[in-house]
Enzyme design. Structure first.
Site, mmCIF file in Angstrom:
data_model
loop_
_atom_site.group_PDB
_atom_site.id
_atom_site.type_symbol
_atom_site.label_atom_id
_atom_site.label_comp_id
_atom_site.label_asym_id
_atom_site.label_seq_id
_atom_site.Cartn_x
_atom_site.Cartn_y
_atom_site.Cartn_z
ATOM 1 N N THR A 15 7.278 10.825 -28.767
ATOM 2 C CA THR A 15 7.954 9.565 -28.448
ATOM 3 C C THR A 15 7.780 8.543 -29.559
ATOM 4 O OG1 THR A 15 7.706 9.944 -26.086
ATOM 5 C CG2 THR A 15 7.962 7.661 -26.773
ATOM 6 N N SER A 62 5.139 17.367 -28.015
ATOM 7 C CA SER A 62 3.857 18.084 -27.958
ATOM 8 C C SER A 62 3.766 19.031 -26.764
ATOM 9 C CB SER A 62 2.687 17.100 -27.939
ATOM 10 O OG SER A 62 2.673 16.341 -26.760
ATOM 11 N N THR A 95 2.560 12.238 -26.733
ATOM 12 C CA THR A 95 1.419 11.880 -25.876
ATOM 13 C C THR A 95 1.050 12.977 -24.879
ATOM 14 O OG1 THR A 95 2.867 10.803 -24.270
ATOM 15 C CG2 THR A 95 1.892 9.399 -25.993
ATOM 16 N N ASP A 96 2.003 13.883 -24.589
ATOM 17 C CA ASP A 96 1.760 14.832 -23.490
ATOM 18 C C ASP A 96 0.498 15.669 -23.670
ATOM 19 O OD1 ASP A 96 4.066 13.902 -22.403
ATOM 20 O OD2 ASP A 96 5.178 15.792 -22.492
HETATM 21 N N1 ASP Z 1 7.289 14.678 -24.595
HETATM 22 C C1 ASP Z 1 6.652 13.757 -25.488
HETATM 23 C C2 ASP Z 1 5.553 14.488 -26.225
HETATM 24 O O1 ASP Z 1 4.474 14.685 -25.770
HETATM 25 C C3 ASP Z 1 6.182 12.592 -24.768
HETATM 26 C C4 ASP Z 1 5.523 11.549 -25.598
HETATM 27 O O2 ASP Z 1 5.354 11.646 -26.793
HETATM 28 O O3 ASP Z 1 5.114 10.529 -25.017
HETATM 29 O O4 ASP Z 1 5.752 14.875 -27.283
#
Ligand code: ASP
Length: 330
Positions: A15, A62, A95-96
């Site tokens: 993100t 991620s 973040t995942d």
């Molecule tokens: N789907 C994203 C990831 O983990 C979500 C994020 O970055 O907040 O790459």
């Protein structure tokens, strides 16, 4: 005037590299579309914190990261940390699964130089995006001498967390990251302030070095519930070298699943009981007679971190007591 630290910022997607159609798109947007140069270019203030170099290693969410991604990130970070003119590394990451990558680095890097993993919950294009401040803070933390020798860190929402403890515990809020025992410190106006340090062994003191790892053994996670069929557990147990069985409460196992898991252990699959609750300890020989069944237990590790730890432990030993000891030490 003290010379500025040299920090490398690695882009991997997520993100923090995302873009929405409108500023109101805080939750619906395209992930992993901006290059790390563009993400950094939007925050000119970072040049006051450190001499920066950016490189794009990956460009994907991620949630897609498998063991090969972890190894690729670890290998590149280790190469950079060996360079005399690199004082620290920041990894911009989805973040995942930050909590898994960061824990993997925390256990396998052989350097005291700061490594900070950072993401954002809103893309840079969104209203009140956390992307710029999180990245600014991560660079400030990586550049500061007080961040040396305390393992891999995760910076989010003005907090500094140890990779060992941090968990993403909300799917959309800015305050999505927490550690069960609290953050190590805060970062305010470009300066970290630490109030405690990690007590468990990490980085230079662990037996695992990223330089010696080419692959990781397959360890799977099984989420336990009463209606889970015994055959499903048998099928999963037939695939890899270990299973993290995520039991209810204190790692409880439904009566009809005990035999399939005992069977797996008899066949040499490492069975580890963990908990669905998200925090707390799973007591060895507590809810189940683990020693009699040939099972191990996590200590307080959540299932995702237990998978990383068991995968690493299995690269060096098959001995049950040594594997169990890993959960008590790291
Ligand atoms: N789907 C994203 C990831 O983990 C979500 C994020 O970055 O907040 O790459």
């Amino acid at each position: 005037m003290t010379p500025q630290a040299n920090i490398v910022v690695i882009g991997t997607g997520g993100t923090i590299a995302g873009q929405g159609n409108a500023a109101s798109n805080t939750a619906a947007y395209r992930c992993s579309v901006l290059g790390i140069d563009d993400v950094l270019g939007a925050i000119p203030q970072v040049s006051a914190l450190a001499n920066l170099r950016a490189e794009q290693l990956l460009q994907t969410g991620s949630e897609n990261f498998d063991n090969r991604h972890l190894l690729a990130i670890g290998t590149r970070v280790a190469e950079l940390l060996e360079q005399r003119d690199v004082d620290g590394v920041v990894i911009a990451h989805g973040t995942d699964t930050i909590e898994e990558t960061a824990y993997f680095l925390h256990l396998t890097l052989k350097s005291i130089k700061p490594v900070v993993v950072v993401g954002s919950m809103r893309p840079p294009s969104a209203m009140s995006s956390d992307a710029a401040l999180n990245l600014y803070d991560a660079i400030a933390v990586a550049a500061h001498p007080s961040s040396r020798a305390i393992g891999t860190l995760v910076v989010a929402n003005e907090e500094i967390h140890t990779a060992r403890d941090v968990v993403k515990n909300n799917s959309f809020k800015i305050e999505a990251f927490g550690s069960p025992y609290g953050p190590l410190g805060y970062v305010i106006e470009g300066r970290p302030r630490y109030y405690r340090h990690p007590s468990r062994t990490h980085t230079v003191a662990t037996p695992w070095s990223i330089d010696a790892l080419d692959t990781l053994p397959q360890v799977d996670i099984v989420y336990g519930y009463g209606a889970l069929e015994a055959q499903t557990v048998r099928d999963i147990a037939a695939r890899g070298r270990g299973i993290i069985y995520v039991g209810t409460g204190n790692g409880n196992v439904a009566a009809h699943l005990i035999e399939p898991l005992r069977d797996a252990a008899r066949r040499g699959v490492v069975v580890v009981r963990a908990s669905r609750t998200g925090s707390g300890i799973v007591l060895h020989n507590g809810a189940q007679p683990d020693d009699e069944y040939g099972w191990l237990t996590v200590e307080d590790q959540i299932p995702a971190k237990a998978r990383i730890l068991l995968s690493l432990a299995l690269t060096r030993t098959d001995v049950a007591q040594e594997l169990q000891a890993a959960f008590e030490h790291y």
